[in-house]
Design an enzyme around this catalytic site. Structure first.
Site, short mmCIF file in Angstrom:
data_model
loop_
_atom_site.label_atom_id
_atom_site.label_comp_id
_atom_site.label_asym_id
_atom_site.label_seq_id
_atom_site.Cartn_x
_atom_site.Cartn_y
_atom_site.Cartn_z
CG ASP A 56 -1.98 1.07 1.19
OD1 ASP A 56 -1.93 1.90 0.27
OD2 ASP A 56 -2.84 1.08 2.09
CG ASP A 257 -3.61 4.18 -2.64
OD1 ASP A 257 -2.90 3.24 -2.21
OD2 ASP A 257 -4.58 4.64 -2.02
#
Length: 410
Positions: A56, A257
């Protein structure tokens, strides 16, 4: 002869003084659909136990669900992490201050002066305590145990706790002081604050820390916004089918992201994208008709006369998108072909993998996230040393030979 020996000695001394670049390379697993996660296996504790962590780049803190004891936890692979309370970080430690600085929140001490925290995500939340334990990273001689501060998440909110999740937690790779990358650099495991990932559409890939795996040519680079807390290039314009006129009404602020499975656009660029896609289908591929998908995450889907099995069957019906990021007179272009924004559902429908962020969560209103689906089959590089974001087409299912080792080069 004496002069040559002196020159050789000087060069050898120089080589000793120049620190080697290094890289830690880890294999990736998962897919966009139906798993919805891309994860690495991280061996944590002593003795080390394996845990699946979702990569992440939108989060700073690495954390995994744990038995602190657990208040609300999912059914996770490999079971809950069991911390030793003596390894809990105190509020008075710099690590706790760094965590709250990354979260941009005022510090709050928990019971026994421990560093407790709360994190809000689009799909839920996690409350936990900061812990220090050993991460066994791959090395040429076996493993290289490294002491890392991470979160022990004992209370997960807004999740269906009866449904198993494919990962134990999150590998925080964002911009901050408590990120895994920052800790590895401060301990000398890597010498450059650089990371990259390569996610294959075939369900494999790799993640690397350090700059030794960055290609020397062919990479498209865009300067990062130094003021942004996330990995964000300069503002970009969205184009459809290589048309010169953008379909975005204004320049778009974009965040890369990897923790987002899909790509999310703000209201205007989302509806502009949906409009041009539907217009093309109505003219060229009338055999595709819009249908409601059982999977609620997939909000716009089409069915054919028969079940659709691969994107190649319908690729001709869709056009490429592109994001152009300006850097003075130069432009860096991120090409988004149909296979980087379409999904074939389990129902045999083709679905749009670009979602309306404003409908998903209030925090996404006005935000544009480039998620995992749009990063497929590309090496994406986050170079915080030079404040650059890069991408290049790559065969991501081929793991580098040194994937089981920490490698070095000058």
């Amino acid at each position: 002869m004496t002069a040559r020996l002196a020159l050789l000695a000087s060069l050898l001394l120089l080589l000793q003084l120049v620190p080697p670049s290094s890289a830690v390379v880890l294999e990736l697993h998962g897919n966009v659909y139906p798993i919805g996660h891309f994860f690495v296996t991280m061996n944590i504790g002593d003795p080390a136990k394996p845990y699946f962590l979702d990569i992440d780049t939108g989060s700073t803190l690495t954390w995994l669900q744990c038995d602190y004891p657990c208040i609300n936890c999912n059914k996770v692979p490999h079971g809950l992490y069991k911390p030793e309370l003596k390894y809990a970080v105190k509020c008075t430690e710099q690590r706790c201050a760094d965590l709250y600085a990354d979260l941009r929140k005022p510090m709050k001490c928990g019971p026994k002066n421990q560093c407790h925290y709360g994190i809000q995500y689009v799909g839920g939340s996690s409350i936990g305590v900061l812990i220090v334990d050993s991460f066994s990273l791959p090395a040429s001689n076996g493993t290289n145990p490294t002491s890392i501060a991470f979160g022990c998440g004992y209370n997960q909110g807004k999740n269906n706790h009866n449904v198993p999740t494919p990962v134990n937690g999150i590998l925080g790779l964002g911009r901050g002081k408590v990120t895994l990358l920052s800790q590895l650099k401060s301990q000398g495991v890597i010498t450059k604050h650089v990371l990259g990932h390569c996610i294959s559409s075939k369900g494999k890939g790799f993640l690397f820390f350090g700059d030794a795996k960055v290609p020397t040519s062919g990479v498209t680079w865009s300067p990062m916004n130094r003021e942004h807390k996330h990995y964000s290039p300069r503002q970009g314009t969205l184009q459809f089918n290589s048309n010169s006129k953008p379909i975005s009404a204004a320049p778009m602020e974009v965040i890369f992201d990897s923790g987002a499975t899909y790509t999310y656009f703000a209201l205007q660029p989302y509806h502009a994208t949906l409009s041009v896609v539907k217009s093309t289908l109505s003219k060229e591929c009338k055999f595709l008709t819009e249908v409601k998908e059982k999977d609620r995450a997939l909000t716009v889907c089409w069915k054919g006369k028969d079940k659709i099995r691969t994107i190649d069957e319908v690729k001709k019906c869709f056009r490429s998108l592109s994001l152009k990021f300006a850097d003075g007179d130069k432009k860096a272009t991120l090409e988004i072909p149909p296979e980087h924004y379409l999904i074939i559902s389990q129902e045999g429908h083709v679905c749009l993998g670009i979602l309306d962020g404003s409908k998903e969560h209030p925090s996404l209103a006005g935000t544009n996230l480039i998620g995992g689906i749009t990063m497929l089959d590309q090496m994406v590089i986050y170079d915080s040393e030079r404040s650059l974001l890069g991408w290049v087409n790559y065969q991501c299912d081929r793991i580098p030979r040194s994937a089981s080792a920490i490698t070095s080069r000058l």
